[in-house]
Design a protein around this motif. Structure first.
Motif, PDB file in Angstrom:
ATOM      1  N   VAL A   1       0.869  -1.165   0.000  1.00  0.00           N
ATOM      2  CA  VAL A   1       0.000   0.000   0.000  1.00  0.00           C
ATOM      3  C   VAL A   1       0.912   1.223   0.000  1.00  0.00           C
ATOM      4  O   VAL A   1       1.603   1.492   0.984  1.00  0.00           O
TER       5      VAL A   1
ATOM      6  N   VAL B   1      -4.306  -7.109  -0.550  1.00  0.00           N
ATOM      7  CA  VAL B   1      -2.984  -6.865  -1.126  1.00  0.00           C
ATOM      8  C   VAL B   1      -2.620  -7.874  -2.216  1.00  0.00           C
ATOM      9  O   VAL B   1      -1.600  -7.722  -2.891  1.00  0.00           O
TER      10      VAL B   1
ATOM     11  N   THR C   1      -2.027   7.327   1.287  1.00  0.00           N
ATOM     12  CA  THR C   1      -1.719   6.347   0.253  1.00  0.00           C
ATOM     13  C   THR C   1      -1.818   7.002  -1.111  1.00  0.00           C
ATOM     14  O   THR C   1      -2.373   8.099  -1.261  1.00  0.00           O
TER      15      THR C   1
ATOM     16  N   GLN D   1      -6.416  -4.742   4.559  1.00  0.00           N
ATOM     17  CA  GLN D   1      -6.303  -4.249   3.190  1.00  0.00           C
ATOM     18  C   GLN D   1      -6.061  -5.414   2.233  1.00  0.00           C
ATOM     19  O   GLN D   1      -5.212  -6.268   2.497  1.00  0.00           O
TER      20      GLN D   1
ATOM     21  N   GLU E   1      -6.000 -10.554   2.523  1.00  0.00           N
ATOM     22  CA  GLU E   1      -5.835  -9.252   3.156  1.00  0.00           C
ATOM     23  C   GLU E   1      -4.683  -9.265   4.163  1.00  0.00           C
ATOM     24  O   GLU E   1      -4.398 -10.290   4.780  1.00  0.00           O
TER      25      GLU E   1
END
Length: 338
Positions: A128, A304, A186, A302, A298
């Motif tokens: 991220v 990924v 981000t 998040q 995740e």
């Protein structure tokens, strides 16, 4: 539209074909469906299912096999997954160790392949992209070095070719402004905020910020462009492909190029939970005899990366769903511990 009798016969036919790999005839369906129907009545129902494009008759047999469309109806409306069949404590599932992310990904691909007896595919985790610090340095006329420092200390350098020349003082002013207002966000958050603020930013700052966002996105894409594939040779043992050298060649080309796999798995990463592509319906893997069962994983909440199993359309979808779902949770758990 199908009535309950047709649905039950289709479900029985698909389950029988997945288990045995042999075309299913009306007598077999009569015995295994639990319906008190004559073989003649069952043949009439099968003719209707064939007309709907849900089953087909191989040239060498009087029995029927499911089509890709038949599998889709089966998976969407008739499949029952019993979550208790696999668990983290299952002796066949060794815990993934978080010591090295790349080792976790390779282990996950190998695990998927071993458990499914097909092909395991995993994309490496995307970082991220969080800006901790941004700096612009003038290299030459209309050439600027962009330095991006991520939250974990990772440094990315990109050379920007700009439409206008910038003085060192302009670049310093832009760096200071961006670090004051965008540090800690981000790449996606910066992009969203920039869309609302670009009109009121000074032109040179807006232009440099857009270039920085694009460079950050490109850096994340470079890191994401890794696909680990395990167990390709398992498909040589699948009787469905054994005599079809043309299909095998297409499959191995797919695994070698990996670009199409990246596109397919990237699409899966935007879906919640397990996703199933049957035959060529994904538009990315144009092989009618292949199915893909995939799920995102995740890290710290998040998404990924994505992982999955690729195998013949004649697969035990309930078991593949369990394998993919549990492995996705294991990978996320392992990577979150690092």
């Amino acid at each position: 539209m199908m009535d309950d009798r047709s649905k039950l016969l289709l479900k029985t036919l698909v389950e029988r074909y997945i288990a045995d790999g042999q075309p299913v005839g009306s007598r077999t369906l009569s015995k295994t469906s639990g319906l008190e129907l004559s073989p003649a009545t069952i043949r009439n129902v099968m003719a209707d299912l064939e007309e709907l494009g849900l089953i087909a008759s191989p040239h060498t047999s009087a029995g029927r096999i499911p089509t890709a469309r038949g599998y889709r109806v089966f998976v969407d409306t008739m499949l029952t997954v019993r979550p208790a069949q696999l668990s983290f404590e299952d002796s066949a599932i060794a815990p993934l160790q978080p010591d090295q992310p790349q080792r976790v990904i390779a282990s996950a691909a190998h695990l998927l392949s071993n458990l499914s007896h097909f092909v395991g595919v995993v994309t490496a985790p995307r970082k991220v992209g969080v800006f901790r610090h941004i700096e612009f340095l003038r290299l030459a006329e209309r050439r600027v070095l962009l330095i991006l420092v991520a939250a974990d200390g990772d440094v990315q350098n990109r050379v920007l070719f700009t439409a206008q020349d910038y003085s060192p003082s302009q670049l310093l002013e832009a760096s200071n402004y961006l670090n004051a207002h965008y540090a800690g966000l981000t790449v996606d958050e910066v992009r969203e905020r920039l869309q609302g603020e670009v009109d009121r930013l000074r032109v040179e700052i807006a232009t440099l910020m857009q270039a920085a966002v694009q460079a950050g996105s490109d850096a994340a894409s470079d890191e994401a462009a890794q696909v680990v594939v395990s167990g390709e040779r398992n498909l040589l043992e699948v009787s469905d492909f054994g005599n079809d050298l043309g299909s095998l060649r297409k499959m191995f080309d797919l695994f070698e190029q990996k670009t199409q796999l990246m596109r397919l798995l990237d699409g899966s990463s935007r879906a919640e939970g397990v996703r199933i592509y049957i035959g060529g319906e994904s538009g990315v893997v144009p092989i009618e005899d292949l199915s893909v069962v995939s799920a995102p994983y995740e890290v710290d909440g998040q998404v990924v990366g994505t992982l999955g199993v690729i195998g013949p359309t004649r697969m035990a979808y309930d078991r593949m769903i369990q394998i993919v779902d549990i492995t996705a949770r294991m990978v996320g758990q392992a990577l979150s511990q690092k």
